[in-house]
Design a protein around this motif. Structure first.
Motif, PDB file in Angstrom:
ATOM      1  N   LEU A  52       1.106  -4.752   4.533  1.00  0.00           N
ATOM      2  CA  LEU A  52       0.460  -5.947   5.066  1.00  0.00           C
ATOM      3  C   LEU A  52      -0.747  -6.326   4.218  1.00  0.00           C
ATOM      4  CD1 LEU A  52       0.518  -4.934   8.846  1.00  0.00           C
ATOM      5  CD2 LEU A  52       2.138  -6.429   7.635  1.00  0.00           C
ATOM      6  N   SER A  53      -1.095  -7.584   4.213  1.00  0.00           N
ATOM      7  CA  SER A  53      -2.255  -8.053   3.455  1.00  0.00           C
ATOM      8  C   SER A  53      -3.570  -7.616   4.097  1.00  0.00           C
ATOM      9  CB  SER A  53      -2.221  -9.575   3.318  1.00  0.00           C
ATOM     10  OG  SER A  53      -2.290 -10.193   4.594  1.00  0.00           O
ATOM     11  N   VAL A  54      -3.512  -7.188   5.346  1.00  0.00           N
ATOM     12  CA  VAL A  54      -4.687  -6.710   6.078  1.00  0.00           C
ATOM     13  C   VAL A  54      -4.413  -5.278   6.526  1.00  0.00           C
ATOM     14  CG1 VAL A  54      -6.115  -7.056   8.137  1.00  0.00           C
ATOM     15  CG2 VAL A  54      -5.243  -9.032   6.884  1.00  0.00           C
ATOM     16  N   ALA A  55      -5.325  -4.380   6.239  1.00  0.00           N
ATOM     17  CA  ALA A  55      -5.160  -2.981   6.650  1.00  0.00           C
ATOM     18  C   ALA A  55      -5.337  -2.842   8.157  1.00  0.00           C
ATOM     19  CB  ALA A  55      -6.171  -2.102   5.927  1.00  0.00           C
ATOM     20  N   PRO A  56      -4.451  -2.108   8.836  1.00  0.00           N
ATOM     21  CA  PRO A  56      -4.614  -1.884  10.276  1.00  0.00           C
ATOM     22  C   PRO A  56      -5.955  -1.234  10.636  1.00  0.00           C
ATOM     23  CG  PRO A  56      -2.393  -1.323   9.613  1.00  0.00           C
ATOM     24  CD  PRO A  56      -3.175  -1.575   8.349  1.00  0.00           C
ATOM     25  N   SER A  57      -6.540  -0.512   9.708  1.00  0.00           N
ATOM     26  CA  SER A  57      -7.833   0.129   9.979  1.00  0.00           C
ATOM     27  C   SER A  57      -8.930  -0.901  10.255  1.00  0.00           C
ATOM     28  CB  SER A  57      -8.233   1.035   8.815  1.00  0.00           C
ATOM     29  OG  SER A  57      -8.362   0.277   7.625  1.00  0.00           O
ATOM     30  N   THR A  58      -8.760  -2.147   9.798  1.00  0.00           N
ATOM     31  CA  THR A  58      -9.761  -3.183  10.084  1.00  0.00           C
ATOM     32  C   THR A  58      -9.797  -3.533  11.562  1.00  0.00           C
ATOM     33  OG1 THR A  58      -8.251  -5.022   9.649  1.00  0.00           O
ATOM     34  CG2 THR A  58      -9.535  -4.211   7.771  1.00  0.00           C
ATOM     35  N   GLU A  59      -8.738  -3.168  12.289  1.00  0.00           N
ATOM     36  CA  GLU A  59      -8.689  -3.393  13.743  1.00  0.00           C
ATOM     37  C   GLU A  59      -9.074  -2.131  14.516  1.00  0.00           C
ATOM     38  OE1 GLU A  59      -8.306  -6.291  15.098  1.00  0.00           O
ATOM     39  OE2 GLU A  59      -7.946  -7.236  13.153  1.00  0.00           O
ATOM     40  N   GLY A  60      -9.654  -1.155  13.817  1.00  0.00           N
ATOM     41  CA  GLY A  60     -10.103   0.072  14.469  1.00  0.00           C
ATOM     42  C   GLY A  60      -9.034   1.137  14.595  1.00  0.00           C
ATOM     43  N   LEU A  61      -7.901   0.956  13.959  1.00  0.00           N
ATOM     44  CA  LEU A  61      -6.806   1.920  14.048  1.00  0.00           C
ATOM     45  C   LEU A  61      -6.959   3.025  13.010  1.00  0.00           C
ATOM     46  CD1 LEU A  61      -3.871  -0.588  14.547  1.00  0.00           C
ATOM     47  CD2 LEU A  61      -4.847   0.935  16.267  1.00  0.00           C
ATOM     48  N   ASP A  62      -6.455   4.194  13.344  1.00  0.00           N
ATOM     49  CA  ASP A  62      -6.478   5.345  12.440  1.00  0.00           C
ATOM     50  C   ASP A  62      -5.220   5.318  11.575  1.00  0.00           C
ATOM     51  OD1 ASP A  62      -7.034   7.771  11.215  1.00  0.00           O
ATOM     52  OD2 ASP A  62      -6.201   8.951  12.866  1.00  0.00           O
ATOM     53  N   CYS A  63      -5.183   4.397  10.632  1.00  0.00           N
ATOM     54  CA  CYS A  63      -4.042   4.221   9.735  1.00  0.00           C
ATOM     55  C   CYS A  63      -4.548   4.349   8.305  1.00  0.00           C
ATOM     56  CB  CYS A  63      -3.389   2.855   9.947  1.00  0.00           C
ATOM     57  SG  CYS A  63      -2.778   2.591  11.631  1.00  0.00           S
ATOM     58  N   PRO A  64      -3.856   5.152   7.479  1.00  0.00           N
ATOM     59  CA  PRO A  64      -4.373   5.461   6.142  1.00  0.00           C
ATOM     60  C   PRO A  64      -4.191   4.371   5.092  1.00  0.00           C
ATOM     61  CG  PRO A  64      -2.271   6.521   6.431  1.00  0.00           C
ATOM     62  CD  PRO A  64      -2.613   5.877   7.753  1.00  0.00           C
ATOM     63  N   SER A  65      -3.337   3.377   5.372  1.00  0.00           N
ATOM     64  CA  SER A  65      -3.060   2.378   4.346  1.00  0.00           C
ATOM     65  C   SER A  65      -2.614   1.071   4.998  1.00  0.00           C
ATOM     66  CB  SER A  65      -1.963   2.878   3.396  1.00  0.00           C
ATOM     67  OG  SER A  65      -0.702   2.861   4.044  1.00  0.00           O
ATOM     68  N   ARG A  66      -2.199   0.141   4.174  1.00  0.00           N
ATOM     69  CA  ARG A  66      -1.684  -1.143   4.651  1.00  0.00           C
ATOM     70  C   ARG A  66      -0.212  -1.063   5.043  1.00  0.00           C
ATOM     71  NH1 ARG A  66      -5.167  -5.458   2.911  1.00  0.00           N
ATOM     72  NH2 ARG A  66      -6.825  -4.631   1.628  1.00  0.00           N
ATOM     73  N   TRP A  67       0.447   0.050   4.760  1.00  0.00           N
ATOM     74  CA  TRP A  67       1.866   0.220   5.060  1.00  0.00           C
ATOM     75  C   TRP A  67       2.077   0.531   6.535  1.00  0.00           C
ATOM     76  CZ3 TRP A  67       5.814  -0.863   1.875  1.00  0.00           C
ATOM     77  CH2 TRP A  67       5.533  -0.988   0.508  1.00  0.00           C
ATOM     78  N   VAL A  68       3.090  -0.109   7.140  1.00  0.00           N
ATOM     79  CA  VAL A  68       3.447   0.107   8.543  1.00  0.00           C
ATOM     80  C   VAL A  68       4.947   0.376   8.606  1.00  0.00           C
ATOM     81  CG1 VAL A  68       3.592  -0.982  10.820  1.00  0.00           C
ATOM     82  CG2 VAL A  68       1.601  -1.409   9.357  1.00  0.00           C
ATOM     83  N   SER A  69       5.323   1.421   9.322  1.00  0.00           N
ATOM     84  CA  SER A  69       6.734   1.776   9.489  1.00  0.00           C
ATOM     85  C   SER A  69       7.284   1.160  10.767  1.00  0.00           C
ATOM     86  CB  SER A  69       6.896   3.295   9.568  1.00  0.00           C
ATOM     87  OG  SER A  69       8.221   3.628   9.922  1.00  0.00           O
ATOM     88  N   PHE A  70       8.539   0.705  10.716  1.00  0.00           N
ATOM     89  CA  PHE A  70       9.203   0.220  11.924  1.00  0.00           C
ATOM     90  C   PHE A  70      10.135   1.266  12.516  1.00  0.00           C
ATOM     91  CE2 PHE A  70       8.202  -3.882   9.810  1.00  0.00           C
ATOM     92  CZ  PHE A  70       7.261  -4.286  10.734  1.00  0.00           C
ATOM     93  N   SER A  71      10.189   2.446  11.910  1.00  0.00           N
ATOM     94  CA  SER A  71      10.983   3.561  12.422  1.00  0.00           C
ATOM     95  C   SER A  71      12.474   3.232  12.493  1.00  0.00           C
ATOM     96  CB  SER A  71      10.461   4.013  13.789  1.00  0.00           C
ATOM     97  OG  SER A  71      10.983   5.283  14.131  1.00  0.00           O
ATOM     98  N   CYS A  72      13.006   2.747  11.379  1.00  0.00           N
ATOM     99  CA  CYS A  72      14.434   2.415  11.313  1.00  0.00           C
ATOM    100  C   CYS A  72      15.331   3.634  11.494  1.00  0.00           C
ATOM    101  CB  CYS A  72      14.750   1.713   9.987  1.00  0.00           C
ATOM    102  SG  CYS A  72      14.019   0.060   9.880  1.00  0.00           S
ATOM    103  N   THR A  73      14.765   4.834  11.387  1.00  0.00           N
ATOM    104  CA  THR A  73      15.527   6.062  11.627  1.00  0.00           C
ATOM    105  C   THR A  73      15.725   6.332  13.113  1.00  0.00           C
ATOM    106  OG1 THR A  73      13.466   7.337  11.501  1.00  0.00           O
ATOM    107  CG2 THR A  73      14.799   7.169   9.478  1.00  0.00           C
ATOM    108  N   GLY A  74      15.013   5.590  13.958  1.00  0.00           N
ATOM    109  CA  GLY A  74      15.199   5.731  15.395  1.00  0.00           C
ATOM    110  C   GLY A  74      14.297   6.742  16.072  1.00  0.00           C
ATOM    111  N   VAL A  75      13.263   7.214  15.397  1.00  0.00           N
ATOM    112  CA  VAL A  75      12.369   8.205  15.996  1.00  0.00           C
ATOM    113  C   VAL A  75      11.444   7.575  17.038  1.00  0.00           C
ATOM    114  CG1 VAL A  75      10.507   9.847  15.528  1.00  0.00           C
ATOM    115  CG2 VAL A  75      12.472   9.710  13.975  1.00  0.00           C
TER     116      VAL A  75
END
Length: 117
Positions: free
Chosen positions: A45-68
Motif C-alpha cells: 500500500l502507498s500508506v503504511a498501516p503503522s500510520t494508523e497505530g497498527l503494529d505492522c512492519p511494512s506497507r505489505w498486507v496479506s489477504f491470507s489466500c492460503t485460508g489461514v
C-alpha cells in the motif's frame, strides 16, 4: 497518599493499541506465491498501516489466500479487488488487523475500492 498513588497509576497507563484500522491508500505492488509464504498473496500500500497505530512492519498486507485467516474464496476475492484497483489506479480502503499475521505481515480483512470520480 492513596489518592496520589491512584492518580499516578492512571497517568502511567499505556494507551490501548488498535488491533484493526482502516487504511486508505493506493495499491503499489501485488505479490502472489505458489506456497504458504505471506499467506499466498499480498499487496503493498502507498500508506503504511503503522500510520494508523497498527503494529505492522511494512506497507505489505496479506489477504491470507492460503485460508489461514480467511476462507480461500473470500481472500481471493479481496486480492482480485486489490489487483483491479492497482490496474485502474483506484484508491482502496483496507481494514488491517495487526493481531493476525503471515511472516510478520498484517492481515487485510476487508477491501473497498473507490469509484472513479
Amino acid at each position: 497518599m492513596a489518592l496520589s498513588l491512584s492518580l499516578l497509576s492512571l497517568s502511567l497507563t499505556v494507551p490501548a493499541r488498535a488491533t484493526t484500522a482502516e487504511v486508505v491508500a493506493e495499491v503499489t505492488r501485488t505479490l502472489a506465491v505458489g506456497d504458504d509464504r505471506f499467506g499466498g498473496c499480498m499487496v503493498s500500500l502507498s500508506v503504511a498501516p503503522s500510520t494508523e497505530g497498527l503494529d505492522c512492519p511494512s506497507r505489505w498486507v496479506s489477504f491470507s489466500c492460503t485460508g489461514v485467516h480467511a476462507d480461500k474464496a473470500g481472500a481471493l476475492r479481496m486480492y482480485d479487488a486489490a489487483q483491479m484497483a492497482f490496474a485502474l489506479g483506484r484508491t482502496v480502503h483496507v481494514w488491517v488487523d495487526d493481531t493476525r499475521k503471515h511472516n510478520g505481515h498484517c492481515f487485510g480483512s476487508r477491501v473497498d475500492v473507490e469509484a472513479d470520480d
